[in-house]
Design a protein around this motif. Sequence first.
Motif, short mmCIF file in Angstrom:
data_model
loop_
_atom_site.label_atom_id
_atom_site.label_comp_id
_atom_site.label_asym_id
_atom_site.label_seq_id
_atom_site.Cartn_x
_atom_site.Cartn_y
_atom_site.Cartn_z
N ILE C 86 -2.59 7.69 4.61
CA ILE C 86 -1.56 6.77 4.15
C ILE C 86 -0.57 7.52 3.28
CG2 ILE C 86 -1.16 4.73 2.71
CD1 ILE C 86 -3.91 3.78 3.90
N PRO C 87 0.71 7.48 3.64
CA PRO C 87 1.71 8.24 2.89
C PRO C 87 1.86 7.71 1.48
CG PRO C 87 2.78 6.72 4.39
CD PRO C 87 1.31 6.66 4.70
N ASP C 88 2.13 8.61 0.57
CA ASP C 88 2.34 8.22 -0.81
C ASP C 88 3.83 8.00 -1.04
OD1 ASP C 88 2.32 7.74 -3.45
OD2 ASP C 88 1.72 9.76 -4.07
N SER C 92 7.92 2.12 -3.69
CA SER C 92 9.29 2.00 -3.20
C SER C 92 9.38 0.93 -2.13
CB SER C 92 9.75 3.33 -2.61
OG SER C 92 9.05 3.58 -1.41
N LYS C 93 10.58 0.69 -1.64
CA LYS C 93 10.75 -0.34 -0.62
C LYS C 93 10.09 0.06 0.69
CE LYS C 93 15.24 0.84 1.50
NZ LYS C 93 14.74 0.94 2.87
N ASP C 94 9.87 1.36 0.88
CA ASP C 94 9.25 1.84 2.11
C ASP C 94 7.72 1.93 2.00
OD1 ASP C 94 11.81 2.13 3.04
OD2 ASP C 94 11.94 4.27 2.62
N ALA C 95 7.17 1.45 0.89
CA ALA C 95 5.75 1.66 0.59
C ALA C 95 4.83 1.19 1.72
CB ALA C 95 5.38 0.91 -0.69
N ILE C 96 3.73 1.93 1.89
CA ILE C 96 2.68 1.56 2.84
C ILE C 96 1.43 1.28 2.01
CG2 ILE C 96 1.29 2.30 4.81
CD1 ILE C 96 3.94 2.63 5.86
N LYS C 97 0.84 0.12 2.20
CA LYS C 97 -0.36 -0.22 1.42
C LYS C 97 -1.41 -0.83 2.34
CE LYS C 97 2.40 -1.54 -2.64
NZ LYS C 97 2.81 -2.70 -3.45
N TRP C 98 -2.61 -0.29 2.26
CA TRP C 98 -3.72 -0.91 3.00
C TRP C 98 -4.62 -1.65 2.02
CZ3 TRP C 98 -6.02 1.92 7.83
CH2 TRP C 98 -4.97 2.23 8.72
N ILE C 99 -5.00 -0.96 0.96
CA ILE C 99 -5.77 -1.62 -0.11
C ILE C 99 -5.12 -1.21 -1.42
CG2 ILE C 99 -7.52 0.23 0.06
CD1 ILE C 99 -9.53 -1.79 -1.13
#
Lengths: 152, 385, 267
Positions: C86-88, C92-99
Amino acid sequence: MYDSGKIIAGLVIFIGLFTSPFWYDLASGTALQTPDLVLPTKADQKQCVASLEFMRRDHMALLNDWRTQVVRDGITYYKSANGKEFEMRYTKTCLGCHTNTSQFCDQCHNYIGVTLYCLDCHNMPATQIQGPMAAKILNPNSEILNKLQIQN
Amino acid sequence: MIEHAFRGSKRYWSWLLFLGLIILAGFYFYMRQFSYGLGITGMSRNVSWGLYIAQFTFIVGVAASAVMVVLPYYLHDYKAFGKITILGEFLAISSVIMCMLFVFVDLGQPFRVLNIFLYPTFHSLMFWDVVALTGYLVLNVIITRVTLAAERNSIPPPKWIRPIIIISIPWAVSIHTVTAFLFAGLAGRPFWLTAVLAPRFLASAFSAGPALLLLLCLLLRKLTNFDAGEEAIKKLGMIITYAMCVNVFLILMEFFTTFYSHIPEDAAHMQYLYFGLDGKARLVPWMWTSAVLAVVSLAILLVPRARSNHRTLGLACIAVFLSIWIDKGLGLVITGFIPSPFGKVIQYWPTLPETLIALGIWAIGVFFITIFYKMALSIRREIEA
Amino acid sequence: MSISRRTLLKLAGITALGVTAEKYATAHAGSTAAKVLSKAVGAGKRLTKSNVQQKVRLAMVVDLRKCVSNQGCTKCIDACNRGHNIPDLGDSKDAIKWIWKEPYESAFVDQENFYMRDEFKNKMVPVFCNNCDNPPCVEVCPTQATFQRPDGIVMMDWHRCIGCRYCMAACPYGSRSFNWRDPRPFIKDINPDYPTRTKGVVEKCTWCDERVDQGLLPLCVEACPEKAMVFGNLNDPNSEVRQLLKDNFSVRRKPGLGTSPEVYYLV
């Protein structure tokens, strides 16, 4: 015929443009490179998952089928014609033997001008990757990579 | 038929060139979006639909509004719309093309767009929306092509076209209903979860669409020798008046249920949209502009004398169009996402590339309208001559 | 391009594939690593649709009383981020979150209560995909790129996703992320055992479907030092999740929407 001069001139220009890649290659003197595949020499795998003729023609369909079965149908193992079973995994099984993608996949794909993007997402252990594809993986010497490689 | 689009005055060509330049600029930024990803837009993890889907929603309404001229003309044999029906249908075609482009540029993986047809999914409203829009486009292309060809040859259109025209009437209603269902069926987005959304969409469509058509008629009268006819313009004004009244009424209904019931999740969205929430109020000035424009337009439209004056009627149409554009093409889609499912207010505003891509698609729409109207009017002139 | 099984048989002269493939799937379930989980989870392997509905419905229990996220623990999040590439992109508005962590009043936004027990007032709650039993994201997806597995996991097919983000609009939990840009430059250590994603597709937590298939527990469950996360089969009355739910008071996020979220929080 009306305007025959214009029509003929137009046709000539069109054909010229249409065939321009050939003229470009002729002019620049780039000889056509025929694919030169290096087959893997892994001791424990003498045979691919299917026959040579089949893989040549339908490897992309096989990969797509594997993908669907693993992701969507929950089937993860494949039994080949000679009774051997394989885990249906592109990176582990396919690239496990064909470790050098630039000497294998890219040979034909470059020849026919089809750009592969498999490795844009699928990752391989750093040591497996040779050639220009390696640049696609960042930090090949990272700790987690090496650790996971041993586990493989 | 198409040959008429290639013959035109200097003004015609420079107008097309101007539109072409805007289209080129939009295309350039689309290529940038294509290589960088949709991160080039202002959309975010929280506001995941923005200007593109909002424009799509608004323009589906314009496309559907053709029914407001088609229905009286073909179903009730209302002759006064005889001249402008084809204009309404061409407006619909151009609008559907814009709709499809707006959905297309919003896709993260545009090359995979055919997956919608390869794996048809009947429980997805997105699938039905694509089916409805494609069908509507095909219907209108057939109808315009056949009726215009018949008109050119001075013969009545073939009999078989009538059932197709009749089908296109409920079909027009369906495209906007399905588009409303796209939003109104989501349990997690209380702002859209309202049975009145589809009626609201139709009411706003049937005011903004005819308003645009009327403005185009007034413009054509100024620029060309085409005259829609006094009665047609009058009747269009009437349609706009009624539809706008219903539209404003339905918006007020939303206000009542939301604020009288006090359900916090519902109220938060309206609060953000019209008054601001947590000190964030980016859309507030827009929405009040929309409200003022709606009041101004009604003030003109409801007075018969003002409505029959072309100048004030034109102003009212501009007010209707802008008011609904702000309400639907800006506020409605974005506010569904604000506040987020976590109750946080994370705002959205389109970036420059995003705006230029949207502008480019609008220019494509106007481009099509221009050449379609050129064709239609040239053929009419040919017959008269 | 797809190849039907029949064509495959014809072309390759493979005789027994159609019959054996599913047998193999189940056969491997019984072996090796699957045993680790098969007792605890009751699953170990995905079963065919017909028999699984009664047998397995995976679920997660998070014991917030044990969770030490307020002391700065991020072990579950780190394990997931690392394991799934998962990219850090920060917040930001582009954030990737799984947990990730949300304050209690944000995670349970419909449970407004000014007079909460003190330790819950500023409690940070780990949130992730609920893998709903009645998932709205699956209902809206126009290509079935997101779909429900027979064991209940809501899966993502990243090869099929067209990136329309309708699922993100439909999800009431904000569990889904979109790849607004190429994620690779933002991943420090790439785990070669798991793919990265391409720009333009939606992703989310899938309760480590790839590990569940091998009979392993999800990474977050394994990483939790307090054993605050428990994963198992809801349809097995003897499973640990069922025992915990029987003996403790649990809440779910927005159950009133009818999605039937399958993450249970003990409070």
